[in-house]
Design a protein around this motif. Structure first.
Motif, PDB file in Angstrom:
ATOM      1  N   PRO A  21       0.663  -1.089  -0.096  1.00 57.58           N
ATOM      2  CA  PRO A  21      -0.008   0.024   0.066  1.00 57.58           C
ATOM      3  C   PRO A  21       0.932   1.306  -0.035  1.00 57.58           C
ATOM      4  N   PRO A  22       0.267   2.325  -0.352  1.00 51.82           N
ATOM      5  CA  PRO A  22       1.068   3.528  -0.286  1.00 51.82           C
ATOM      6  C   PRO A  22       1.622   3.874   0.904  1.00 51.82           C
ATOM      7  N   HIS A  23       2.936   4.220   1.073  1.00 49.17           N
ATOM      8  CA  HIS A  23       3.751   4.321   2.376  1.00 49.17           C
ATOM      9  C   HIS A  23       5.003   5.297   2.043  1.00 49.17           C
ATOM     10  N   PHE A  24       5.536   5.517   3.165  1.00 45.46           N
ATOM     11  CA  PHE A  24       6.823   6.403   3.279  1.00 45.46           C
ATOM     12  C   PHE A  24       7.654   5.604   4.018  1.00 45.46           C
ATOM     13  N   HIS A  25       9.155   6.032   3.788  1.00 50.21           N
ATOM     14  CA  HIS A  25      10.092   5.420   4.531  1.00 50.21           C
ATOM     15  C   HIS A  25      10.562   6.357   5.424  1.00 50.21           C
ATOM     16  N   VAL A  26      11.236   5.907   6.738  1.00 50.95           N
ATOM     17  CA  VAL A  26      11.593   6.686   7.848  1.00 50.95           C
ATOM     18  C   VAL A  26      12.989   6.281   8.288  1.00 50.95           C
ATOM     19  N   ARG A  27      13.860   7.139   8.170  1.00 51.08           N
ATOM     20  CA  ARG A  27      15.272   6.784   8.715  1.00 51.08           C
ATOM     21  C   ARG A  27      15.635   7.729   9.927  1.00 51.08           C
ATOM     22  N   TYR A  28      16.015   7.347  11.113  1.00 50.84           N
ATOM     23  CA  TYR A  28      16.524   8.102  12.126  1.00 50.84           C
ATOM     24  C   TYR A  28      17.754   7.702  12.844  1.00 50.84           C
ATOM     25  N   ILE A  37       0.503   5.559   4.636  1.00 53.98           N
ATOM     26  CA  ILE A  37      -0.023   6.628   4.368  1.00 53.98           C
ATOM     27  C   ILE A  37      -1.442   6.714   5.055  1.00 53.98           C
ATOM     28  N   GLU A  38      -2.266   5.791   4.754  1.00 52.83           N
ATOM     29  CA  GLU A  38      -3.626   5.876   4.925  1.00 52.83           C
ATOM     30  C   GLU A  38      -4.068   5.677   6.497  1.00 52.83           C
ATOM     31  N   THR A  39      -3.394   4.701   6.992  1.00 55.89           N
ATOM     32  CA  THR A  39      -3.561   4.439   8.539  1.00 55.89           C
ATOM     33  C   THR A  39      -2.641   5.050   9.215  1.00 55.89           C
ATOM     34  N   LEU A  40      -1.486   5.546   8.954  1.00 56.78           N
ATOM     35  CA  LEU A  40      -0.360   5.761   9.682  1.00 56.78           C
ATOM     36  C   LEU A  40       0.146   4.657  10.634  1.00 56.78           C
ATOM     37  N   SER A  41      -0.002   3.452  10.340  1.00 59.82           N
ATOM     38  CA  SER A  41       0.579   2.464  10.925  1.00 59.82           C
ATOM     39  C   SER A  41       1.908   2.017  10.429  1.00 59.82           C
ATOM     40  N   ALA A  59       3.089  13.343   9.760  1.00 63.03           N
ATOM     41  CA  ALA A  59       2.338  12.595   8.685  1.00 63.03           C
ATOM     42  C   ALA A  59       0.864  13.002   8.810  1.00 63.03           C
ATOM     43  N   ALA A  60       0.481  13.076  10.139  1.00 66.67           N
ATOM     44  CA  ALA A  60      -1.053  13.495  10.127  1.00 66.67           C
ATOM     45  C   ALA A  60      -1.332  15.079   9.683  1.00 66.67           C
ATOM     46  N   GLN A  61      -0.521  15.463   9.767  1.00 61.06           N
ATOM     47  CA  GLN A  61      -0.589  16.962   9.122  1.00 61.06           C
ATOM     48  C   GLN A  61      -0.338  17.018   7.624  1.00 61.06           C
ATOM     49  N   HIS A  62       0.118  16.101   6.998  1.00 56.13           N
ATOM     50  CA  HIS A  62       0.590  16.063   5.407  1.00 56.13           C
ATOM     51  C   HIS A  62       0.061  14.789   5.051  1.00 56.13           C
ATOM     52  N   GLN A  63      -0.878  14.198   5.352  1.00 54.96           N
ATOM     53  CA  GLN A  63      -1.375  12.987   4.633  1.00 54.96           C
ATOM     54  C   GLN A  63      -1.723  13.158   3.236  1.00 54.96           C
ATOM     55  N   ALA A  64      -2.295  14.266   2.864  1.00 58.79           N
ATOM     56  CA  ALA A  64      -2.670  14.648   1.629  1.00 58.79           C
ATOM     57  C   ALA A  64      -1.422  14.887   0.502  1.00 58.79           C
ATOM     58  N   GLU A  65      -0.556  15.423   1.409  1.00 55.66           N
ATOM     59  CA  GLU A  65       0.683  15.589   0.394  1.00 55.66           C
ATOM     60  C   GLU A  65       1.518  14.487   0.128  1.00 55.66           C
ATOM     61  N   GLN A  67       0.020  11.288   0.135  1.00 53.61           N
ATOM     62  CA  GLN A  67      -0.542  10.596  -0.971  1.00 53.61           C
ATOM     63  C   GLN A  67      -0.222  11.309  -2.638  1.00 53.61           C
ATOM     64  N   ARG A  68      -0.289  12.553  -2.426  1.00 47.88           N
ATOM     65  CA  ARG A  68       0.099  13.247  -3.724  1.00 47.88           C
ATOM     66  C   ARG A  68       1.629  12.620  -4.212  1.00 47.88           C
ATOM     67  N   ASN A  69       2.645  12.761  -3.393  1.00 49.82           N
ATOM     68  CA  ASN A  69       3.713  12.302  -3.517  1.00 49.82           C
ATOM     69  C   ASN A  69       4.000  11.033  -4.140  1.00 49.82           C
ATOM     70  N   TRP A  70       2.993  10.010  -3.450  1.00 47.75           N
ATOM     71  CA  TRP A  70       2.980   8.534  -3.676  1.00 47.75           C
ATOM     72  C   TRP A  70       2.560   8.653  -5.266  1.00 47.75           C
ATOM     73  N   ASP A  71       1.608   9.199  -5.486  1.00 50.08           N
ATOM     74  CA  ASP A  71       0.891   9.195  -7.005  1.00 50.08           C
ATOM     75  C   ASP A  71       2.148   9.611  -7.774  1.00 50.08           C
ATOM     76  N   LEU A  72       2.874  10.782  -7.543  1.00 50.42           N
ATOM     77  CA  LEU A  72       3.837  11.158  -8.372  1.00 50.42           C
ATOM     78  C   LEU A  72       4.855  10.422  -8.693  1.00 50.42           C
ATOM     79  N   ALA A  73       5.153   9.406  -7.483  1.00 46.65           N
ATOM     80  CA  ALA A  73       6.236   8.420  -7.641  1.00 46.65           C
ATOM     81  C   ALA A  73       5.783   7.497  -8.495  1.00 46.65           C
ATOM     82  N   ARG A  74       4.650   6.935  -8.371  1.00 46.73           N
ATOM     83  CA  ARG A  74       4.220   5.952  -9.386  1.00 46.73           C
ATOM     84  C   ARG A  74       4.343   6.321 -10.591  1.00 46.73           C
ATOM     85  N   GLN A  75       4.139   7.701 -11.139  1.00 40.49           N
ATOM     86  CA  GLN A  75       4.333   8.094 -12.582  1.00 40.49           C
ATOM     87  C   GLN A  75       5.862   8.480 -12.859  1.00 40.49           C
TER      88      GLN A  75
END
Length: 86
Positions: A21-28, A37-41, A59-65, A67-75
């Motif tokens: 599913p749509p997601h992002f990677h975190v490194r610290y 992205i959708e569930t923040l799990s 992420a809760a403040q930027h969920q829409a952004e 998701q837009r980046n996910w869509d861009l990355a897929r393209q």
């Protein structure tokens, strides 16, 4: 892996043509996780509670952004930078 945001040493990035599913990677430091992205799990990896709290707050403040980046990355399109947590 394009970096889309960075705050308090936490790096948020996305891969092009990554698996669903749509997601992002975190490194610290040595901590790494994949966050849906959708569930923040957490889909994979582990972050310390404080780090995870900051990431989820951001992420809760930027969920829409995200998701837009996910869509861009897929393209294979350039990703937009997202404001850091302040």
């Amino acid at each position: 892996m394009p970096e889309v945001s960075r705050f308090f040493g936490i790096i948020i990035a996305m891969y092009y043509n990554d698996h669903t599913p749509p997601h992002f990677h975190v490194r610290y430091g040595k901590q790494k996780a994949i966050i849906e992205i959708e569930t923040l799990s957490v889909l994979e990896g582990k972050l310390k509670p404080r780090t995870l709290g900051l990431v989820i707050e951001w992420a809760a403040q930027h969920q829409a952004e995200l998701q837009r980046n996910w869509d861009l990355a897929r393209q294979q399109a350039p990703l937009n930078k997202i404001s850091p947590l302040e």
